[in-house]
Design a protein around this motif. Sequence first.
Motif, mmCIF file in Angstrom:
data_model
loop_
_atom_site.group_PDB
_atom_site.id
_atom_site.type_symbol
_atom_site.label_atom_id
_atom_site.label_comp_id
_atom_site.label_asym_id
_atom_site.label_seq_id
_atom_site.Cartn_x
_atom_site.Cartn_y
_atom_site.Cartn_z
ATOM 1 N N MET A 1 22.843 26.762 42.352
ATOM 2 C CA MET A 1 22.457 26.136 43.635
ATOM 3 C C MET A 1 21.870 27.165 44.580
ATOM 4 O O MET A 1 22.338 28.294 44.627
ATOM 5 N N LYS A 2 20.845 26.730 45.336
ATOM 6 C CA LYS A 2 20.209 27.654 46.284
ATOM 7 C C LYS A 2 21.069 27.831 47.529
ATOM 8 O O LYS A 2 21.797 26.921 47.928
ATOM 9 N N LEU A 3 20.946 28.996 48.148
ATOM 10 C CA LEU A 3 21.581 29.197 49.452
ATOM 11 C C LEU A 3 20.807 28.402 50.497
ATOM 12 O O LEU A 3 19.605 28.162 50.326
ATOM 13 N N ILE A 4 21.471 28.066 51.580
ATOM 14 C CA ILE A 4 20.761 27.301 52.622
ATOM 15 C C ILE A 4 19.637 28.155 53.225
ATOM 16 O O ILE A 4 18.606 27.628 53.657
ATOM 17 N N TYR A 5 19.780 29.462 53.181
ATOM 18 C CA TYR A 5 18.717 30.358 53.685
ATOM 19 C C TYR A 5 17.464 30.261 52.829
ATOM 20 O O TYR A 5 16.355 30.398 53.305
ATOM 21 N N GLU A 6 17.673 30.019 51.540
ATOM 22 C CA GLU A 6 16.521 29.920 50.639
ATOM 23 C C GLU A 6 15.781 28.595 50.807
ATOM 24 O O GLU A 6 14.662 28.438 50.342
ATOM 25 N N LYS A 7 16.439 27.653 51.471
ATOM 26 C CA LYS A 7 15.794 26.356 51.703
ATOM 27 C C LYS A 7 15.041 26.347 53.025
ATOM 28 O O LYS A 7 14.399 25.367 53.387
ATOM 29 N N ASN A 460 32.082 21.614 30.999
ATOM 30 C CA ASN A 460 31.525 20.575 31.894
ATOM 31 C C ASN A 460 31.571 20.930 33.372
ATOM 32 O O ASN A 460 31.318 20.089 34.208
ATOM 33 N N THR A 461 31.943 22.128 33.722
ATOM 34 C CA THR A 461 32.102 22.475 35.135
ATOM 35 C C THR A 461 30.832 23.158 35.667
ATOM 36 O O THR A 461 30.024 23.642 34.867
ATOM 37 N N PRO A 462 30.657 23.204 36.978
ATOM 38 C CA PRO A 462 29.440 23.832 37.535
ATOM 39 C C PRO A 462 29.268 25.279 37.068
ATOM 40 O O PRO A 462 28.148 25.739 36.881
ATOM 41 N N VAL A 463 30.360 25.993 36.882
ATOM 42 C CA VAL A 463 30.303 27.367 36.395
ATOM 43 C C VAL A 463 31.144 27.438 35.124
ATOM 44 O O VAL A 463 32.264 26.926 35.094
ATOM 45 N N GLY A 464 30.610 28.056 34.085
ATOM 46 C CA GLY A 464 31.329 28.135 32.811
ATOM 47 C C GLY A 464 32.351 29.259 32.800
ATOM 48 O O GLY A 464 32.844 29.675 33.845
ATOM 49 N N ARG A 465 32.655 29.760 31.610
ATOM 50 C CA ARG A 465 33.674 30.810 31.477
ATOM 51 C C ARG A 465 33.195 32.100 32.143
ATOM 52 O O ARG A 465 32.113 32.592 31.851
ATOM 53 N N LEU A 466 34.007 32.604 33.008
ATOM 54 C CA LEU A 466 33.637 33.833 33.720
ATOM 55 C C LEU A 466 34.266 35.043 33.048
ATOM 56 O O LEU A 466 35.336 34.936 32.466
ATOM 57 N N ASP A 467 33.599 36.167 33.171
ATOM 58 C CA ASP A 467 34.236 37.433 32.843
ATOM 59 C C ASP A 467 35.099 37.746 34.071
ATOM 60 O O ASP A 467 34.592 38.137 35.116
ATOM 61 N N VAL A 469 37.251 39.943 35.071
ATOM 62 C CA VAL A 469 37.294 41.273 35.693
ATOM 63 C C VAL A 469 35.995 41.524 36.442
ATOM 64 O O VAL A 469 35.972 41.913 37.614
ATOM 65 N N LYS A 470 34.873 41.212 35.762
ATOM 66 C CA LYS A 470 33.557 41.434 36.373
ATOM 67 C C LYS A 470 33.389 40.525 37.612
ATOM 68 O O LYS A 470 32.835 40.945 38.626
ATOM 69 N N ALA A 471 33.911 39.311 37.507
ATOM 70 C CA ALA A 471 33.752 38.364 38.614
ATOM 71 C C ALA A 471 34.423 38.880 39.881
ATOM 72 O O ALA A 471 33.972 38.630 40.987
ATOM 73 N N VAL A 472 35.505 39.612 39.700
ATOM 74 C CA VAL A 472 36.199 40.158 40.866
ATOM 75 C C VAL A 472 35.483 41.404 41.389
ATOM 76 O O VAL A 472 35.292 41.562 42.592
ATOM 77 N N ARG A 473 35.051 42.255 40.437
ATOM 78 C CA ARG A 473 34.439 43.527 40.853
ATOM 79 C C ARG A 473 33.025 43.355 41.387
ATOM 80 O O ARG A 473 32.605 44.061 42.294
ATOM 81 N N GLU A 474 32.287 42.428 40.769
ATOM 82 C CA GLU A 474 30.890 42.239 41.205
ATOM 83 C C GLU A 474 30.653 40.761 41.505
ATOM 84 O O GLU A 474 29.965 40.073 40.756
ATOM 85 N N PRO A 475 31.239 40.268 42.573
ATOM 86 C CA PRO A 475 31.081 38.838 42.856
ATOM 87 C C PRO A 475 29.614 38.467 43.081
ATOM 88 O O PRO A 475 28.893 39.200 43.756
ATOM 89 N N LEU A 477 27.537 35.674 44.687
ATOM 90 C CA LEU A 477 27.914 34.603 45.597
ATOM 91 C C LEU A 477 27.030 33.375 45.518
ATOM 92 O O LEU A 477 27.269 32.400 46.197
ATOM 93 N N HIS A 478 25.990 33.395 44.704
ATOM 94 C CA HIS A 478 25.253 32.163 44.456
ATOM 95 C C HIS A 478 24.648 32.208 43.073
ATOM 96 O O HIS A 478 24.465 33.282 42.495
#
Length: 479
Positions: A1-7, A460-467, A469-475, A477-478
């Motif tokens: 999904m786009k950020l509102i700034y990108e719209k 079936n979710t908007p975001v699939g399986r996350l890494d 550790v990486k998701a916490v260290r390098e979030p 945000l869109h």
Amino acid sequence: MKLIYEKSKKGRHGFSLPEDQFKEINLKDCIPQYAKEEKEKELPEVSEVEVIRHFTKLSKLNYGVDDGLYPLGSCTMKYNPKVNEKLATIDSFVYAHPFADEKYIQGSLQIMYELGELLSKITAMDKFSLMPAAGAHGELTGVLMIRKYFEDRGEKRHKMLIPDSAHGTNPASSAMAGFKVVEVKSNERGGVDINELERLMDEDTAGLMLTNPNTVGLFDENILKIAKIVHSKGGLLYYDGANLNALLGIVRPGDIGFDVLHLNLHKTFSTPHGGGGPGAGVVGAKSHLVEFLPSPIVCTDDGKYFFEYPKKTIGRVRAFYANFPVLVKAYAWILSVGGEGLREVSEASIINANYILDKLKKYYRPAYDRICMHECVLTGREYKEYGVKTLDIAKRLMDYGFHPPTIYFPHFEPYAEETIMVEPTESESKETLDEFINAMIKIAKEAKTKPELLKGAPHNTPVGRLDEVKAVREPKLHA
Ligand SMILES: *Cc1c(COP(=O)(O)O)cnc(C)c1O
């Protein structure tokens, strides 16, 4: 999904004003220099309908108690009646100023006083402080009161006993209050090991911090023995009452030997939690500890309500008196549910948890084979041989439309490994519980026949399986 700034499109906006009305006045000149921004804010330029759609879409990416079952063990994610939110936002509450003189806020003080009385009745304590803002904050308050109690008696005690099954905040609060934390092992039934406790409890120990039912949802039937051991050495018993959902109207901590406790109004008493608050970790004390409560406390005499400042108080634990709207919600909820109703809340929570335990124990071996309280601990141990971890089971549950339960807690081996901790709460209907049970059974079958499906879940979710550790260290945000 786009950020509102990108719209954003230059010049697009969500309002229009008739131009000529403001022709003579240059609004910018009306703003004094000091209040002007040096640079114009960079805000997204979007139309009203784009704003609505953007945030509606975002809200649908989320999952909350209002979407469906949220069986997060040791957390009590239950339905909080919306009417109580309404009551907490009544103007006379919202606009009451914390510096207002007592005579102008008699109604608010009465609510605080009566809430304290109701909580005292529910827990068999003598007086409450409503000041602490969260569970951990309440613990720190209670432990500081214990410290002051011994100081006042001229005793030096350095240690605090904490079972290995305790919530992580218990050792943290004790350490912050200056105690050395000593761990007490659990026995094979998930309770405190009495022999261990007898060995460890001495006259250098301030007491024991305990939860009952404990964090694995089991009621420690040795509680009277435990209290005797601690008290016989002059120690005090702290009750972590963050989750009171199993006890309302059934057992009162003050009747089974506890001296001081905290309750999370934001778990059991009608304030939603998650996302950081606000909450209330109110602290109740037996008479021998009342004089150490945070100051001030609300008292009454001759129909008037006023603040009183206990002489031996540990002092203030925050600015002002409390997270007041949370108190209004708890007060309204307790009165609307009523005495009998409170017992029904706990009975329904316990029955729901045992229903799940009974239906699922064939598929997910329970950590402890006994009747549970408001939550049950299952395990995914037997699927390890198919290469499936409990994490995969939890992720797959999202494909079936459920928020996963708490996993890998409790984690003390050998009794509890690959744990799945389910707390359905009283809010759920039998139909919802059955849907959850069916999904868990389907997943158990998939684990044996299609383990890859689980390892790649959710699908079936908007975001699939996350890494993770990486998701916490390098979030990111869109997407
Ligand atoms: C949630 C919880 C706490 C901590 O409460 P916070 O409001 O998050 O600080 C403490 N003990 C137990 C058993 C809990 O479940």
